[in-house]
Scaffold this active site. Structure first.
Site, short mmCIF file in Angstrom:
data_model
loop_
_atom_site.label_atom_id
_atom_site.label_comp_id
_atom_site.label_asym_id
_atom_site.label_seq_id
_atom_site.Cartn_x
_atom_site.Cartn_y
_atom_site.Cartn_z
N HIS A 115 36.62 44.38 46.73
CA HIS A 115 37.26 45.60 47.22
C HIS A 115 37.18 46.64 46.11
O HIS A 115 37.73 46.40 45.02
CB HIS A 115 38.72 45.34 47.58
N ASP A 137 36.89 39.54 44.50
CA ASP A 137 37.94 40.12 45.36
C ASP A 137 38.52 41.42 44.79
O ASP A 137 38.05 42.51 45.15
CB ASP A 137 39.04 39.08 45.60
N ASP A 138 39.55 41.34 43.95
CA ASP A 138 40.19 42.51 43.34
C ASP A 138 40.32 42.25 41.84
O ASP A 138 41.42 41.98 41.34
CB ASP A 138 41.57 42.73 43.96
N HIS A 161 38.10 39.03 56.85
CA HIS A 161 38.95 38.11 56.10
C HIS A 161 39.61 37.18 57.13
O HIS A 161 40.20 37.67 58.11
CB HIS A 161 40.05 38.86 55.36
N GLU A 211 42.55 33.04 54.67
CA GLU A 211 42.97 33.19 53.26
C GLU A 211 44.36 32.58 53.17
O GLU A 211 44.57 31.57 52.51
CB GLU A 211 42.97 34.67 52.87
N HIS A 261 32.11 39.84 48.06
CA HIS A 261 33.51 40.05 48.45
C HIS A 261 34.23 40.76 47.31
O HIS A 261 34.72 40.12 46.38
CB HIS A 261 34.16 38.69 48.77
N1 HPA Z 1 43.08 39.94 51.28
C1 HPA Z 1 43.37 40.82 52.22
N2 HPA Z 1 43.30 42.13 52.04
C2 HPA Z 1 42.91 42.57 50.86
C3 HPA Z 1 42.60 41.70 49.84
C4 HPA Z 1 42.68 40.31 50.07
O1 HPA Z 1 42.41 39.44 49.22
N3 HPA Z 1 42.26 42.47 48.78
C5 HPA Z 1 42.34 43.76 49.17
N4 HPA Z 1 42.74 43.82 50.43
ZN ZN Z 2 39.40 40.38 49.93
#
Ligand code: HPA
Ligand code: ZN
Length: 334
Positions: free
Chosen positions: A19, A278-279, A197, A200, A17
């Site tokens: 991006h 994630d990011d 996703h 979350e 996971h």
């Molecule tokens: N959630 C949803 N969209 C996203 C995320 C995330 O954590 N990171 C980049 N796009």
């Molecule tokens: Zn994500």
């Protein structure tokens, strides 16, 4: 260094996971802004870092989409992805399944080919130079309509050899998985695997929809499942992978602090959870940082660390032989 931190660093890991646009570090952001003559609303790296204070997913996405605007040429996408592969090498991530958001780029005039070719070439180079294996997953932006997702899916078809699956990201609340049922069905018919996703920030109902309507192989995040006992039982019985992102969840205020995170509780209930970043350029750390911080905050044991990394390979889209090779290696670690 304690034995468990040593283990976290040296154990082979798969990241599921991630991006790629979320790996844009402030120094590369500045470099690309300069190279492409694009104005950004920050004077220096420190100003960027202090802007990375988020109250929820939406407040992050606003900054995240702004940052992505410096990515213009194939070289830019190559540089972005190459920098991430070097982080993988550093963290002993040996396999990475990477999201990209083509609509973010195509909708501002960048060709699909430019985006995918830049990312793909960097991943090929990393495979040749240090053996990193990878897969690419294209995400639909859920705040846009399904017609836009159908258009981008059509553009992806000529790149089917480079894209293993489709996913769903961006603003979750108000954009349920059911909005994308038809386009996911078409993607499945064309041979793509699916992930999404869900849970979350959004309700557990969205996790059910992702499973039942989008036929996903994994749930990205999924931490809200805890409010729905029936769902927890299903996730455990079917061993549905949840690609959990602990530092992301704290930065976006899904949990107030890492000590409150339900990762360990989910693991102890027998769910197929995995730790991911994630990011990482926005949330304060790559995979090892996520694992080390979780280990400390949640008192993870050596067995927990091994379980999480075995789960990462089990839940990957690698073939059976490759999964087995890595899992055997982990089980043979002292
Ligand atoms: N959630 C949803 N969209 C996203 C995320 C995330 O954590 N990171 C980049 N796009
Ligand atoms: Zn994500």
């Amino acid at each position: 260094m304690s034995k468990i931190i040593e283990l976290i660093k040296k154990i082979p890991k798969a990241e599921l996971h991630l991006h790629i646009e979320g790996t844009l570090e402030p120094d590369l952001l500045f470099k690309l802004a300069k190279r492409n003559d694009i104005r950004i609303p920050f004077a220096n790296v420190n100003e960027v870092k202090s802007a990375y204070n988020f109250s929820n997913l939406e407040s992050f996405l606003n900054i995240f989409y702004q940052g992505s605007k410096v990515l213009i040429t194939e070289q830019d996408f190559f540089d972005l992805a190459w920098a991430y592969t070097l982080k993988c090498k550093e963290d002993n991530v040996v396999h990475a399944e990477i999201f990209f958001d083509p609509q973010t780029h195509v909708n501002r005039g960048i060709n699909f080919d430019v985006v995918i070719n830049g990312i793909y070439k960097a991943l090929l180079k990393a495979n040749k130079e240090f053996g990193l294996t990878s897969k690419i997953i294209m995400c639909f932006l859920r705040h846009l309509d399904e017609a836009s997702a159908f258009e981008i899916l059509d553009q992806a078809l000529v790149h089917k050899d480079k894209i293993v699956g489709v996913g769903l990201d961006s603003s979750e609340i108000g954009h349920p998985p059911r909005k994308f049922e038809r386009v996911f069905n078409k993607a499945i018919a064309k041979g793509f695997l699916t992930v999404a996703h869900a849970g979350e920030e959004g309700p557990s109902k969205y996790i059910w929809e992702a499973l039942d309507l989008l036929k996903v192989k994994r749930i990205d995040h999924g931490v809200q499942c805890f409010h729905d006992e029936k769902l927890v039982v299903k996730l455990r019985n079917d061993q549905i992978p949840l690609t959990v992102c602990p530092l992301s969840n704290v930065k976006l205020c899904v949990f107030e602090k890492l000590e409150d995170h339900n990762l360990k509780r989910l693991l102890d209930k027998g769910l197929m959870v995995i730790v991911n970043s994630d990011d990482p350029a926005y949330f304060g750390g790559y995979l090892n940082r996520n694992m080390i911080d979780c280990q400390k905050a949640l008192n993870l044991s050596m067995e927990d660390v091994k379980k999480l990394t075995v789960n990462s390979f089990k839940s990957s889209f690698l073939n059976i032989d490759k999964k087995k090779k890595w899992i055997d290696q982990i089980n043979n670690l002292s």
